[in-house]
Design a protein around this motif. Structure first.
Motif, PDB file in Angstrom:
ATOM      1  N   ALA A 166       0.817  -1.212   0.000  1.00 38.70           N
ATOM      2  CA  ALA A 166       0.000   0.000   0.000  1.00 38.70           C
ATOM      3  C   ALA A 166       0.848   1.260   0.000  1.00 38.70           C
ATOM      4  N   TYR A 167       2.110   1.159   0.446  1.00 34.68           N
ATOM      5  CA  TYR A 167       3.002   2.318   0.347  1.00 34.68           C
ATOM      6  C   TYR A 167       3.089   2.762  -1.118  1.00 34.68           C
ATOM      7  N   TYR A 168       3.221   1.809  -2.013  1.00 33.41           N
ATOM      8  CA  TYR A 168       3.357   2.115  -3.439  1.00 33.41           C
ATOM      9  C   TYR A 168       2.012   2.458  -4.066  1.00 33.41           C
ATOM     10  N   ARG A 169       0.947   1.864  -3.559  1.00 35.64           N
ATOM     11  CA  ARG A 169      -0.366   2.033  -4.170  1.00 35.64           C
ATOM     12  C   ARG A 169      -1.094   3.283  -3.690  1.00 35.64           C
ATOM     13  N   ARG A 170      -0.752   3.759  -2.475  1.00 31.47           N
ATOM     14  CA  ARG A 170      -1.559   4.825  -1.885  1.00 31.47           C
ATOM     15  C   ARG A 170      -0.775   6.029  -1.386  1.00 31.47           C
ATOM     16  N   ALA A 171       0.507   5.881  -1.113  1.00 31.44           N
ATOM     17  CA  ALA A 171       1.242   6.961  -0.455  1.00 31.44           C
ATOM     18  C   ALA A 171       1.223   8.255  -1.258  1.00 31.44           C
ATOM     19  N   PHE A 172       1.271   8.131  -2.584  1.00 32.45           N
ATOM     20  CA  PHE A 172       1.302   9.325  -3.433  1.00 32.45           C
ATOM     21  C   PHE A 172      -0.004   9.503  -4.205  1.00 32.45           C
ATOM     22  N   ASP A 173      -1.097   9.027  -3.614  1.00 35.63           N
ATOM     23  CA  ASP A 173      -2.416   9.115  -4.237  1.00 35.63           C
ATOM     24  C   ASP A 173      -2.943  10.543  -4.115  1.00 35.63           C
ATOM     25  N   ALA A 174      -3.020  11.236  -5.244  1.00 41.10           N
ATOM     26  CA  ALA A 174      -3.475  12.630  -5.237  1.00 41.10           C
ATOM     27  C   ALA A 174      -4.933  12.768  -4.846  1.00 41.10           C
ATOM     28  N   ASP A 175      -5.671  11.665  -4.830  1.00 39.43           N
ATOM     29  CA  ASP A 175      -7.068  11.698  -4.396  1.00 39.43           C
ATOM     30  C   ASP A 175      -7.213  11.345  -2.917  1.00 39.43           C
ATOM     31  N   GLY A 176      -6.105  11.075  -2.252  1.00 41.04           N
ATOM     32  CA  GLY A 176      -6.159  10.744  -0.837  1.00 41.04           C
ATOM     33  C   GLY A 176      -6.644  11.917  -0.010  1.00 41.04           C
ATOM     34  N   ARG A 177      -7.228  11.616   1.152  1.00 43.72           N
ATOM     35  CA  ARG A 177      -7.884  12.665   1.931  1.00 43.72           C
ATOM     36  C   ARG A 177      -6.892  13.665   2.524  1.00 43.72           C
ATOM     37  N   ARG A 178      -5.618  13.314   2.648  1.00 47.26           N
ATOM     38  CA  ARG A 178      -4.633  14.248   3.199  1.00 47.26           C
ATOM     39  C   ARG A 178      -3.546  14.590   2.182  1.00 47.26           C
ATOM     40  N   ALA A 211      -3.229  17.109   0.148  1.00 43.67           N
ATOM     41  CA  ALA A 211      -2.779  18.500   0.142  1.00 43.67           C
ATOM     42  C   ALA A 211      -1.672  18.698   1.187  1.00 43.67           C
ATOM     43  N   GLU A 212      -1.810  18.065   2.339  1.00 39.21           N
ATOM     44  CA  GLU A 212      -0.787  18.147   3.372  1.00 39.21           C
ATOM     45  C   GLU A 212       0.505  17.482   2.911  1.00 39.21           C
ATOM     46  N   ALA A 213       0.379  16.318   2.273  1.00 40.89           N
ATOM     47  CA  ALA A 213       1.557  15.621   1.776  1.00 40.89           C
ATOM     48  C   ALA A 213       2.260  16.435   0.702  1.00 40.89           C
ATOM     49  N   ALA A 214       1.492  17.037  -0.200  1.00 39.74           N
ATOM     50  CA  ALA A 214       2.086  17.836  -1.268  1.00 39.74           C
ATOM     51  C   ALA A 214       2.849  19.028  -0.704  1.00 39.74           C
ATOM     52  N   THR A 215       2.331  19.603   0.364  1.00 41.60           N
ATOM     53  CA  THR A 215       3.031  20.710   1.007  1.00 41.60           C
ATOM     54  C   THR A 215       4.380  20.255   1.558  1.00 41.60           C
TER      55      THR A 215
END
Length: 297
Positions: A207-219, A221-225
């Motif tokens: 899931a690190y590969y499948r979800r960590a950089f998911d631009a539709d994830g609920r957080r 915007a925080e990760a992108a910052t």
């Protein structure tokens, strides 16, 4: 895994509803060690005794999803949650400030933790994997690295990676491909095999590969910052010249001074690959120890 790191004390760190097994050795300024994929804290079994002997309190933690107690009920393996774990481990250890050392995925996480909580980080040491955003920006223009990174695309596919892990030795293949010509450390391999024998661990770590950089994830915007934030802690980057996962040259380029505003040094160790800290522990440990002592303030 009682003998995972000989001489280290086993303890449990609680962050929210999750529990993380950790190993601790030594007394002094805290050094938090964060492993990567496909690996466990056993990857630090050569480094921790040297850190303890040098006067540091070394703590190696099992990352989210690598054991049943740290698999979140909501399935959140987004980058923001993974970074929160690192800060939470410092809180659980009672460490106001600490040195952070990461390898592979752990390298990405400690860098972003330093971006999120600059006042908590004394220094960074990043092994084998450089800044994730800088890497992503450079990747399309480096076709040799695109070829090396084939596994990232494979691991995002549904079901197939789980089958390859369970029945066809995919993880052992990664170790050999990424550190060519080296026979993997038997203790680290045994620890990895034991962890991944649980199918839920395989699903969670993928899931690190499948979800960590998911631009539709609920957080997201925080990760992108965090991905675009500067890093103020002094940073040492160590790479292996024969790394079959990330080329040493791209590693160097993906630690740009415009991101690492606290200063950074990059060393490439000849004759070793992705698991450089296990392949050449004498050289790697000496460089890391000197770096920590030089930045012990």
């Amino acid at each position: 895994m009682g003998d995972l790191i000989p001489g280290a004390a086993r303890r449990v760190l609680t962050v929210g509803e999750l529990s993380f097994t950790a190993w601790e050795m030594g007394e002094g300024p805290p050094v938090l060690l964060v492993h990567g994929f496909p690996d466990t804290p056993a990857t630090w079994r050569c480094l921790m005794p040297d850190l303890a002997a040098a006067g540091f309190r070394a703590v190696a933690v099992t990352c989210r999803g690598y054991e049943a107690s740290s698999i979140p009920a909501d399935g959140d393996f987004g980058l923001a949650a993974l970074v929160d774990d690192v800060i939470g481990w410092l809180d659980a250890l009672g460490a106001e400030r600490a040195h952070l050392i990461g390898h592979d995925w752990g390298s990405s996480l400690v860098q972003l933790a330093a971006a999120k909580a600059p006042d908590r980080i004394v220094s960074l040491t990043v092994l084998a994997v450089a800044h994730p955003a800088a890497f992503a920006a450079l990747l399309p223009s480096d076709l040799e690295q695109v070829e090396r990174s084939w596994y990232i695309f494979l691991l995002q596919r549904p079901d197939l990676p789980e089958l390859l892990i369970a029945e066809h030795g995919l993880l052992e293949h990664f170790w050999r491909r990424w550190s060519p010509g080296w026979e993997p450390d038997p203790h680290a391999i045994a620890s990895m095999q034991q962890a991944f024998a649980d199918p839920s661990v395989a699903r969670s770590t993928l899931a690190y590969y499948r979800r960590a950089f998911d631009a539709d994830g609920r957080r997201w915007a925080e990760a992108a910052t965090l991905l675009s934030a500067p890093i103020l802690a002094p940073t040492l980057g160590l790479a292996g010249a024969r790394d079959g996962c990330v080329s040493a040259e791209l590693f160097r380029q993906a630690l740009p001074p415009e991101i690492f505003r606290g200063g950074r040094e990059v060393d490439v160790l000849p004759g070793v690959g992705h698991f450089l800290h296990l392949e050449a522990p004498g050289r790697a440990n000496a460089r890391i120890g000197a770096w920590l002592l030089a930045n012990a303030h």
